[in-house]
Scaffold this motif. Structure first.
Motif, mmCIF file in Angstrom:
data_model
loop_
_atom_site.group_PDB
_atom_site.id
_atom_site.type_symbol
_atom_site.label_atom_id
_atom_site.label_comp_id
_atom_site.label_asym_id
_atom_site.label_seq_id
_atom_site.Cartn_x
_atom_site.Cartn_y
_atom_site.Cartn_z
ATOM 1 N N GLY A 14 0.812 -1.207 0.000
ATOM 2 C CA GLY A 14 0.000 0.000 0.000
ATOM 3 C C GLY A 14 0.850 1.264 0.000
ATOM 4 O O GLY A 14 0.546 2.229 -0.715
ATOM 5 N N ILE A 15 1.924 1.266 0.801
ATOM 6 C CA ILE A 15 2.834 2.429 0.828
ATOM 7 C C ILE A 15 3.473 2.627 -0.543
ATOM 8 O O ILE A 15 3.571 3.759 -1.042
ATOM 9 N N LEU A 16 3.910 1.520 -1.153
ATOM 10 C CA LEU A 16 4.521 1.597 -2.480
ATOM 11 C C LEU A 16 3.539 2.169 -3.499
ATOM 12 O O LEU A 16 3.896 3.026 -4.314
ATOM 13 N N LEU A 17 2.276 1.717 -3.437
ATOM 14 C CA LEU A 17 1.273 2.213 -4.363
ATOM 15 C C LEU A 17 0.993 3.696 -4.131
ATOM 16 O O LEU A 17 0.731 4.444 -5.079
ATOM 17 N N GLN A 18 1.052 4.130 -2.879
ATOM 18 C CA GLN A 18 0.891 5.556 -2.587
ATOM 19 C C GLN A 18 2.006 6.373 -3.229
ATOM 20 O O GLN A 18 1.764 7.445 -3.790
ATOM 21 N N LEU A 19 3.234 5.861 -3.130
ATOM 22 C CA LEU A 19 4.381 6.594 -3.664
ATOM 23 C C LEU A 19 4.421 6.557 -5.190
ATOM 24 O O LEU A 19 4.930 7.475 -5.830
ATOM 25 N N LEU A 20 3.877 5.493 -5.785
ATOM 26 C CA LEU A 20 3.758 5.447 -7.240
ATOM 27 C C LEU A 20 2.632 6.379 -7.688
ATOM 28 O O LEU A 20 2.818 7.224 -8.558
ATOM 29 N N GLY A 21 1.476 6.203 -7.087
ATOM 30 C CA GLY A 21 0.361 7.119 -7.220
ATOM 31 C C GLY A 21 0.058 7.620 -8.617
ATOM 32 O O GLY A 21 0.273 6.944 -9.631
ATOM 33 N N THR A 22 -0.464 8.837 -8.672
ATOM 34 C CA THR A 22 -0.944 9.418 -9.920
ATOM 35 C C THR A 22 0.126 9.494 -10.993
ATOM 36 O O THR A 22 -0.118 9.166 -12.166
ATOM 37 N N GLN A 23 1.335 9.908 -10.604
ATOM 38 C CA GLN A 23 2.353 10.192 -11.616
ATOM 39 C C GLN A 23 2.869 8.941 -12.322
ATOM 40 O O GLN A 23 3.382 9.033 -13.444
ATOM 41 N N THR A 24 2.736 7.792 -11.687
ATOM 42 C CA THR A 24 3.189 6.541 -12.324
ATOM 43 C C THR A 24 2.021 5.652 -12.722
ATOM 44 O O THR A 24 1.968 5.134 -13.845
ATOM 45 N N LEU A 25 1.054 5.471 -11.822
ATOM 46 C CA LEU A 25 -0.025 4.512 -12.074
ATOM 47 C C LEU A 25 -1.025 4.995 -13.108
ATOM 48 O O LEU A 25 -1.557 4.192 -13.879
ATOM 49 N N VAL A 26 -1.301 6.307 -13.147
ATOM 50 C CA VAL A 26 -2.258 6.799 -14.145
ATOM 51 C C VAL A 26 -1.764 6.548 -15.571
ATOM 52 O O VAL A 26 -2.515 6.022 -16.408
ATOM 53 N N PRO A 27 -0.500 6.888 -15.909
ATOM 54 C CA PRO A 27 -0.024 6.539 -17.251
ATOM 55 C C PRO A 27 -0.062 5.039 -17.527
ATOM 56 O O PRO A 27 -0.388 4.619 -18.646
ATOM 57 N N VAL A 28 0.255 4.232 -16.522
ATOM 58 C CA VAL A 28 0.209 2.780 -16.696
ATOM 59 C C VAL A 28 -1.220 2.328 -16.984
ATOM 60 O O VAL A 28 -1.466 1.506 -17.880
ATOM 61 N N PHE A 29 -2.179 2.849 -16.243
ATOM 62 C CA PHE A 29 -3.583 2.504 -16.462
ATOM 63 C C PHE A 29 -4.034 2.932 -17.856
ATOM 64 O O PHE A 29 -4.783 2.211 -18.528
ATOM 65 N N MET A 30 -3.589 4.118 -18.289
ATOM 66 C CA MET A 30 -3.981 4.609 -19.606
ATOM 67 C C MET A 30 -3.440 3.699 -20.708
ATOM 68 O O MET A 30 -4.153 3.362 -21.661
ATOM 69 N N VAL A 31 -2.179 3.297 -20.574
ATOM 70 C CA VAL A 31 -1.559 2.407 -21.558
ATOM 71 C C VAL A 31 -2.276 1.060 -21.589
ATOM 72 O O VAL A 31 -2.463 0.454 -22.653
ATOM 73 N N ALA A 32 -2.708 0.602 -20.401
ATOM 74 C CA ALA A 32 -3.395 -0.688 -20.317
ATOM 75 C C ALA A 32 -4.868 -0.600 -20.723
ATOM 76 O O ALA A 32 -5.583 -1.613 -20.714
ATOM 77 N N GLY A 33 -5.334 0.593 -21.073
ATOM 78 C CA GLY A 33 -6.716 0.765 -21.488
ATOM 79 C C GLY A 33 -7.698 0.773 -20.335
ATOM 80 O O GLY A 33 -8.901 0.520 -20.525
ATOM 81 N N LEU A 34 -7.221 1.077 -19.124
ATOM 82 C CA LEU A 34 -8.076 1.086 -17.943
ATOM 83 C C LEU A 34 -8.438 2.519 -17.563
ATOM 84 O O LEU A 34 -7.742 3.480 -17.925
ATOM 85 N N ASP A 35 -9.522 2.668 -16.853
ATOM 86 C CA ASP A 35 -9.950 3.972 -16.378
ATOM 87 C C ASP A 35 -9.026 4.414 -15.246
ATOM 88 O O ASP A 35 -8.980 3.769 -14.195
ATOM 89 N N PRO A 36 -8.273 5.506 -15.403
ATOM 90 C CA PRO A 36 -7.318 5.905 -14.350
ATOM 91 C C PRO A 36 -7.988 6.292 -13.041
ATOM 92 O O PRO A 36 -7.353 6.230 -11.992
ATOM 93 N N SER A 37 -9.260 6.658 -13.089
ATOM 94 C CA SER A 37 -9.939 7.058 -11.857
ATOM 95 C C SER A 37 -10.191 5.883 -10.927
ATOM 96 O O SER A 37 -10.572 6.072 -9.767
ATOM 97 N N THR A 38 -9.969 4.644 -11.434
ATOM 98 C CA THR A 38 -10.157 3.471 -10.578
ATOM 99 C C THR A 38 -8.896 3.082 -9.821
ATOM 100 O O THR A 38 -8.943 2.221 -8.947
ATOM 101 N N TYR A 39 -7.760 3.735 -10.158
ATOM 102 C CA TYR A 39 -6.518 3.316 -9.512
ATOM 103 C C TYR A 39 -6.505 3.546 -7.997
ATOM 104 O O TYR A 39 -5.886 2.750 -7.265
ATOM 105 N N PRO A 40 -7.172 4.594 -7.462
ATOM 106 C CA PRO A 40 -7.171 4.726 -5.993
ATOM 107 C C PRO A 40 -7.782 3.521 -5.289
ATOM 108 O O PRO A 40 -7.444 3.247 -4.129
ATOM 109 N N ASN A 41 -8.677 2.788 -5.984
ATOM 110 C CA ASN A 41 -9.259 1.589 -5.370
ATOM 111 C C ASN A 41 -8.184 0.562 -5.044
ATOM 112 O O ASN A 41 -8.248 -0.131 -4.025
ATOM 113 N N LEU A 42 -7.197 0.456 -5.938
ATOM 114 C CA LEU A 42 -6.097 -0.479 -5.723
ATOM 115 C C LEU A 42 -5.298 -0.085 -4.490
ATOM 116 O O LEU A 42 -4.985 -0.920 -3.623
#
Length: 602
Positions: free
Chosen positions: A267-295
């Motif tokens: 969870g801490i790692l995901l917090q530190l990755l957060g918007t700046q890393t996970l949103v681009p990853v979600f976009m590339v994977a074709g996922l809705d970036p607004s769902t990443y906080p659920n993870l």
């Protein structure tokens, strides 16, 4: 172009880009702004009304909210903070945006100075390090949502400069340290103080491993002790009033995250990755970036949203550290050989220990944290996921030290090209905050109301309270309609006002019943014994003159304990004396430097 010009324009362009992006983020839905501004902006406007009638005197209580409640004694009240003072003579949203720019810019410049002048890294590395630290989600999300008590987060490098830069004398450094500490306390930055302490505890052993001559304990300890004393003297008035208030409303609260320790680490790692890393990853994977906080929410075991969980750092930091870790695996023996003596081994153990301690704070579980949280202040804090912010500067620092080591053998052309590429890589992820279709910052507070209140204050309109009621807009509505609100937004009484039990009723404050007016005597919250009152008790009929003044925002001559009055003077005199000492010291030092004879070499 000369190197000085390169440095100047590099810093300037980064500051323009960083501040511009952050200001754009916090204005994404203007005139709707972050929900927590609902608390701070009406409070600042209320203080501005107080200043009109009382000057810079302490605002002990306010009639505007909750039928009459404490103001200055509230730990979240920021009467003497920079945003509050700015909001006294500027439109509130203008004051907030200026505050954002001031804090971000001060933190960036301090980080650059620390890395370049104190640690002696190359200027390109230092600019990157300042950007790695400043462009973080912890600051962005809190500025977007309006958690003003966290605006001081960027100032961490100032403490490091004061502690480690030996060009400053101990006396002047201790004075500046004390002023900075007091500023945090008067700005409601208790949580940030703890975050900064944990960050510094991790950084000191890391710095010793890298530059052992930098840590001079004979200098460090006097600065910490003397600076701490100065800070406590300047803050004595605020601290004493706050503890007097919170002995009746201790706000004992704790977070419990029902996930295992190792899932919490994810969870801490995901917090530190957060918007700046996970949103681009979600976009590339074709996922809705607004769902990443659920993870992140699931891994952390919390119910919080992005406004609490996003502590993202630019992915450039993780890329650098990851490459270094791969190198380390192949050359582990070489690196361990650098640990030559017992002091370095102890430093390494201390680094591991304080890193573990910070993890326990972020997870709200472990061996030490359950005992530490029983201490004053810690027992009143919630939202332990915020402690993930403890790792922002240490990670940024580690990444830039590694980068600086790599850059040493590079020729000038490669150095500048790589620097520009990494700089761009660090800035671009900030645009991830604009990729959400949904409102991720809970921006539902309409700034139009506060702007109207400010105009009325400037016009000299009366804000005399005449009614108790439940106006729309919570604290803002109270000011707009001159009605002390019962639908109060005041977390010190609990997030559902579970500890708020007023006896006032909707209607005129001048209506009487059983020998009381319909307005709470706020001294019952703070000094009930001295004022022969109790919490939530109303003004008595014989106290009409006091109520008349209070309703007009004029502070009556409240019965305040002698020790508190003494501490008020002590804090005021301590602040003035500290500022004068710094000014005189700097002036005399400048005079000596001008008079010092110049030496020339042939």
């Amino acid at each position: 172009m000369s190197e000085k010009k390169r440095i100047f324009f590099s810093i300037l362009l980064n500051l323009i880009a960083l501040n511009g992006i952050v200001l754009a983020i916090i204005n994404l839905r203007y005139p709707l702004i972050g929900h927590d501004y609902t608390y701070s902006i009406p409070s600042f406007l209320d203080s501005a009304i107080h200043y009109r009638f009382n000057g810079l005197a302490i605002q002990w209580f306010t009639p505007t909210f909750g039928g009459g409640i404490p103001a200055f004694p509230n730990p979240n009240h920021m009467q003497y903070s920079i945003p509050s003072m700015l909001a006294s003579f500027l439109p509130p949203w203008t004051a907030m945006m200026i505050s954002v720019v001031l804090y971000i810019s001060a933190g960036f410049l301090a980080a650059y100075y620390f890395l370049h002048s104190t640690i002696k890294l190359h200027w390109t590395s230092s600019v990157l390090g300042a950007l790695f630290f400043s462009a973080n989600g912890f600051v962005i999300t809190r500025m977007a949502t309006g958690q003003l008590g966290y605006f001081t987060f960027p100032l961490l490098p100032l403490f490091l400069i004061l502690l480690l830069d030996k060009r400053l004398s101990v006396g002047i450094t201790a004075a500046l340290f004390g002023l900075l500490l007091a500023k945090y306390i008067y700005s409601g930055g208790y949580f940030i103080i703890i975050i900064h302490v944990l960050s510094i505890l991790m950084l000191l052993p890391l710095l010793y491993l890298l530059k052992p001559d930098l840590l001079d304990w004979k200098r460090l300890l006097p600065i910490i002790v003397l600076g701490g004393v100065i800070g406590m003297i300047i803050s004595a008035s605020k601290l004493a009033a706050t503890f007097s208030f919170m002995r009746y409303f201790p706000r004992l609260i704790a977070d419990h995250y029902p996930v295992s320790f190792f899932v919490g680490l994810l969870g801490i790692l995901l917090q530190l990755l957060g918007t700046q890393t996970l949103v681009p990853v979600f976009m590339v994977a074709g996922l809705d970036p607004s769902t990443y906080p659920n993870l992140s929410r699931a891994a952390s075991g919390t119910h919080y949203g992005m406004w609490e969980l996003d502590t993202s750092i630019t992915p450039a930091v993780f890329i650098i550290i990851l490459v270094f870790m791969i190198q380390f695996v192949y050359n582990a023996k070489q690196y361990f050989l650098l640990i030559r003596n017992n002091r370095q081994r102890i430093a390494l153990l201390m680094l591991v220990f304080f890193t573990w301690l910070a993890i326990e704070f972020a997870l709200a579980k472990g061996f030490l944290y359950p005992e530490l949280r029983k201490l004053p202040i810690l027992s009143s804090l919630r939202g332990n996921v915020r402690f993930a912010g403890t790792f922002v500067f240490p990670l940024a620092f580690l990444a830039v030290v590694i980068y600086n080591h790599w850059a040493k053998p590079w020729v000038q052309k490669k150095l500048i090209r790589t620097y520009l590429a990494v700089n761009l890589l660090a800035v671009l992820p900030l645009f991830s905050y604009f990729l959400f279709d949904q409102d991720m910052f809970r921006m539902f507070y309409d700034i139009a109301g506060p702007q109207r209140i400010y105009e009325e204050i400037r016009a000299g309109n009366s804000f005399e309270i005449s009614e108790i009621g439940t106006p729309k807009g919570e604290n803002t509505g109270a000011l707009l309609y001159r009605t002390s609100n019962l639908n109060l937004y005041e977390p010190v009484f609990g997030f559902r006002l579970e500890n708020f039990h007023p006896e006032v009723e909707p209607g005129s404050i001048w209506s009487t019943s059983d020998g009381y007016y319909n307005m709470t005597n706020p001294t019952g919250y703070l000094y009930p014994d001295l004022n022969n009152s109790q919490a939530f008790e109303l003004f008595r009929i014989e106290d009409k003159a006091t109520l008349e003044l209070f309703a007009k925002h004029i502070q009556p001559d409240w019965k305040i304990p002698t020790y508190q009055r003494a501490l008020n003077w002590t804090s005021g005199i301590g602040f003035v004396a500290t500022v004068l000492w710094i000014f005189i010291h700097i002036t005399l030092q400048g005079y000596k430097n001008r008079k010092m004879p110049r030496t020339y070499s042939r």
